[in-house]
Each structure stands twice: as C-alpha cells, then as structure tokens.
Motif scaffolding. Structure first.
Motif, PDB file in Angstrom:
ATOM      1  N   THR A  35     -57.088  18.198  29.295  1.00 25.63           N
ATOM      2  CA  THR A  35     -55.896  18.721  29.972  1.00 25.63           C
ATOM      3  C   THR A  35     -55.586  17.916  31.223  1.00 25.63           C
ATOM      4  O   THR A  35     -54.427  17.587  31.505  1.00 25.63           O
ATOM      5  CB  THR A  35     -56.095  20.203  30.330  1.00 25.63           C
ATOM      6  N   GLU A  36     -56.614  17.586  31.978  1.00 18.81           N
ATOM      7  CA  GLU A  36     -56.423  16.763  33.177  1.00 18.81           C
ATOM      8  C   GLU A  36     -55.829  15.402  32.822  1.00 18.81           C
ATOM      9  O   GLU A  36     -54.923  14.901  33.507  1.00 18.81           O
ATOM     10  CB  GLU A  36     -57.750  16.571  33.904  1.00 18.81           C
TER      11      GLU A  36
ATOM     12  N   LEU B 295     -56.079  23.680  37.860  1.00 14.90           N
ATOM     13  CA  LEU B 295     -55.027  22.811  37.327  1.00 14.90           C
ATOM     14  C   LEU B 295     -53.662  23.461  37.448  1.00 14.90           C
ATOM     15  O   LEU B 295     -52.656  22.787  37.686  1.00 14.90           O
ATOM     16  CB  LEU B 295     -55.304  22.475  35.862  1.00 14.90           C
TER      17      LEU B 295
ATOM     18  N   ASP C 138     -52.385  13.804  34.010  1.00 19.43           N
ATOM     19  CA  ASP C 138     -52.439  12.526  34.718  1.00 19.43           C
ATOM     20  C   ASP C 138     -51.418  11.537  34.151  1.00 19.43           C
ATOM     21  O   ASP C 138     -50.797  10.772  34.906  1.00 19.43           O
ATOM     22  CB  ASP C 138     -53.840  11.910  34.617  1.00 19.43           C
TER      23      ASP C 138
ATOM     24  N   ARG D 202     -60.999  20.958  29.396  1.00 21.21           N
ATOM     25  CA  ARG D 202     -60.487  20.781  30.753  1.00 21.21           C
ATOM     26  C   ARG D 202     -60.197  19.319  31.059  1.00 21.21           C
ATOM     27  O   ARG D 202     -59.132  18.982  31.582  1.00 21.21           O
ATOM     28  CB  ARG D 202     -61.468  21.337  31.784  1.00 21.21           C
TER      29      ARG D 202
END
Length: 452
Positions: free
Chosen positions: A343-344, A444, A348, A340
């Motif tokens: 992925t963030e 997300l 970003d 996670r």
C-alpha cells in the motif's frame, strides 16, 4: 469528423460521418424516445442496446436494489412471451443477449447477425415495455439474486471493491452497491419494484443505440412498430428526460480505512480517493495518468511492485467517472504480511508523479497504449453501441476515434503532474479484505480504522 459533436435533446435529426467512414445518425421521436445508430462498413452483425437513464443511485430508500432486481425480472416474461420464449429467440439464431445495471443507467442489449436485428428490436422492446413482473417469478428471482450476491461475497476482491467505493463516496448514493445487499433484496416488495418500473421506463427515459451493419431508417421503423404494438403513443408531444446535472457532488469521505477480516491466503487491498466527473476537461489527462501509474505491464505499479520486488501478482490502477463525481483507485493482491508495504508503494508512485511528473517517454507510451486500445476496442460493435449510449445519456456529445486521439495528443507532462498532485491532496481511503492487523493502515490514512 472534426471535433466533438453536441447531441442537443431538442434536435430531432442529426447525421455525421465519423472516423473510418462510419455513418452516425440520431433521431428523436416526438414523445422523447432517442434512437442512435452507427453503420460500420464491412460489418455483417449488429449490437443493439435499449438504455434507461436510471441506476442504483436513483433508488428511493424503500426501493434499494430495485434497479438490479428489475433487470432480472424483465427477462422473465411478458404478455406474449415467457422466459423460455425470450431465450429461444436469441439462442435459435446464435445471438447473445444480456443486460447490465450500473450506478447511473441500465442497458438491455443483444448482438446478432444483421438479418436478425428486427427480431432483437421486437423482443427487447417487448421486454422493456410489457414486463409482467409476475409475483411468482418475483419470489423465484429474489432467490437467484441472493445467490448472485452470495457468489460476489465469496470473492474477496469484489468485497474489497464494494467497501472501497463506500469508503470513498460515503453516504452519497453513488457509494451504494449496484446490486443492493441481501437485506434489501429480502425486504423488496413486488409493489416497490413495479412502481420503480412504471416511474422510470417511459418514452422520455428511453435511448436506443445500435452499431454495426445497421440501416438507420429501418431501425427507426422497427422501433416505432415495436413500441406502438406495446401501446405507446409515439405521436404524443414529449421531450427526453434532462441529462443529469454536471454540478460536482459534495462528497464526504465515508471511512479512511475499512478492513474486512477474513482467513484468506491473500490480502486484497484498494487505496484511492475521489476522481473526475464524466465531463471534466482533465479526463484525457486522467487516462494518461492511469496508464502510466497502473495501466499495463510497463506501468510504474507493475514494474515496481511485481517485477522489481515480487510483492504481488495482480496490481493496477483504475478510474471511474459519473455525471457529478468520480473515483481513482489502485489495487493489489498480496501476502497479508506485505499488505502495508505494498500500500505504501502504491501511494508512493502516485505521490512521485505529483512531485516529479512523468517522463516524455512515459507520456509517449501512454498515448500509444490508449490509442491502440481505443482502435482495437472499436473492432467490436458492442463497444461502438456502448459508446453511443454513454454519449447520449451522460456527456451529451459524440467523440469519434480521431477526436479522441487529438485530445490525447494535447495532454502534457504538466497536465499529468498537476492532476496527480490534485488527487494526492484529497482525502484518502483504504479498503482491504484478509487476515490483517486493523491498525497497520491507520498512519497511511491518518485516522482510526473501522473493522468488520
């Protein structure tokens, strides 16, 4: 050469000198067969490809997987050559031969010494025009393809990639797996594949490209002889099949999140959205954006996720373009517990480019990387052959290295920022394989998760 050169379907002959003094010639035969060559000074080998502008997106409901199935079957024999004969033809001269099926075309190709090019033309032409699609070979090759699909299904990154394209492109035919799926291959019939073959392997569909040490007039003569020997009437009036419409497809996202739960050591995560079509004027800005975001070891993704944080070994971005649609994505292979946050971080970085743009130094490095990679790729006749094929089938214009570099030089910081902002505003899809918490990606993507 100054500027791009259009490739009108109705123009019978075309000749130009491209960068590096390469001689590019194009002939359209009366029946619609198109032949393009690029003679490269100093070459002693040549790569030739026989292209058909039909891919997995063109299959009917009853013929899913037929394009890939047919690619296999054309190597299994004709009235004059069996499968071993075809293999020996190339092995005995140290040549390479293979084929590739894509979403929009199929290509049968070979790389040989220049003196063996006439043989390659003759053999591939025989395969393409006179395949038997023998019922016994059909059932045998069905099992081979099932094994190929099983091998891909054992690779978590392959599975995640397929699910990602399905999630982004939804029900559109471009979202379907190129090779079909086991159910479709098991259900495929010889009659359906034969009908697919007869409907799409005709003179108007055929594009032949060659690059390296190649004489265009001799190539055209060899193609004529090989196709006429197969019974094709090259004097018959005809026209090439029209190129695909460039009108943008209406893509409806398939899924926001698709998780395939498997007990793997790593999570394979793809995240992205729709991209640019093949003829979009912003495609050079896309090349720069991709380079900056995830195109190398100095890219933002590599530096932030691997070098600074040590969260992944493999991390990159990519783009795929088709006649009327495209995909932009980012990938990372990482610990499931870190999936996670990785992925963030990928999201970003894309958002940061859309918000703040890229630096002048990043733009300079991206141009240099792309220019160098393009020049090095063209040392290989395979790349030049493929460039000719895609130019003829897809965008309808030939762009040499000099023109490619000129267009890259025109890309600005603002162009890259606006493109990143556009991509960031589109519906997002995440696809992942691994022992993952199904709900951890929901926020997300902004919707519920599909798990399998």
């Amino acid at each position: 050469m100054n500027g791009a050169v259009d490739l009108p379907l109705g123009q019978a002959e075309l000749s130009l000198v491209a960068s590096g003094d390469a001689l590019v010639r194009r002939t359209v035969l009366p029946d619609g067969v198109r032949i393009l060559s690029e003679r490269v000074p100093g070459s002693s080998s040549a790569t030739i490809g026989f292209w058909v502008a039909v891919g997995s997106r063109d299959e009917s409901t009853v013929a899913r997987g037929s394009t890939h199935f047919l690619e296999h079957l054309l190597f299994k024999g004709t009235a004059s050559r069996n499968a071993l004969d075809i293999a020996i033809s190339f092995d005995s001269v140290g040549g390479e031969h293979n084929a590739v099926t894509s979403k929009e075309y199929t290509c049968y190709y070979a790389k040989v010494r220049d003196g063996d090019l006439p043989m390659a033309v003759e053999v591939i032409a025989d395969m393409l025009t006179s395949s038997l699609i023998d019922p016994v070979e059909f059932d045998s090759e069905r099992q081979v393809i099932l094994e190929e699909l099983a091998m891909a299904d054992d690779d978590p990154s392959d599975v995640a990639s397929e699910r990602f394209f399905e999630a982004v492109l939804g029900e559109h035919p471009l979202g379907r797996p190129v090779g079909g799926n086991p159910e479709a291959i098991r259900a495929a019939t010889r009659d359906a594949v034969w009908s697919h073959y007869r409907a799409n392997y005709q003179a108007r569909d055929l594009v032949i490209t060659a690059a390296g040490s190649v004489d265009h007039d001799q190539l055209v003569a060899g193609v004529r002889s090989a196709l006429e020997s197969a019974g094709w009437d090259l004097g018959a009036a005809g026209a090439p099949v029209p190129r695909r419409s460039a009108e943008l497809a209406q893509i409806v996202r398939g899924e926001a999140v698709h998780i395939v739960n498997r007990p793997t050591e790593q999570a394979n995560v793809f995240v992205g959205t729709t991209g640019l079509a093949a003829n979009d004027d912003r495609r050079f800005a896309m090349s720069v954006l991709n380079s900056v975001v995830g195109g190398g070891m100095s890219s933002r993704l590599f530096q932030e996720i691997r070098e600074k944080r040590g969260l992944a070994y493999s991390v990159y971005s990519f783009g795929a373009s088709y006649s009327d649609a495209g995909v932009f994505g980012m990938y990372a292979g990482c610990s499931p517990a870190r999936a996670r946050v990785v992925t963030e971080l990928m999201l970003d970085e894309l958002a940061a480019v859309g918000r703040d743009g890229v630096t002048a130094d990043e733009l300079r490095r991206a141009r240099g990387q792309l220019a160098g990679a393009s020049a090095l790729a063209l040392e290989d006749s395979d790349t030049r052959m493929s460039r000719l094929g895609r130019a003829e089938i897809s965008v309808g214009e030939y762009v040499d290295l000099d023109e490619n570099l000129r267009r890259l030089a025109l890309v600005t910081v603002d162009d890259v920022r606006e493109l990143a902002r556009d991509l960031g505003s589109r519906p997002l899809s995440i696809a992942a394989v691994g022992p993952l918490d199904e709900s951890s990606f929901d926020a997300l993507a902004g919707t519920t998760t599909a798990t399998h």
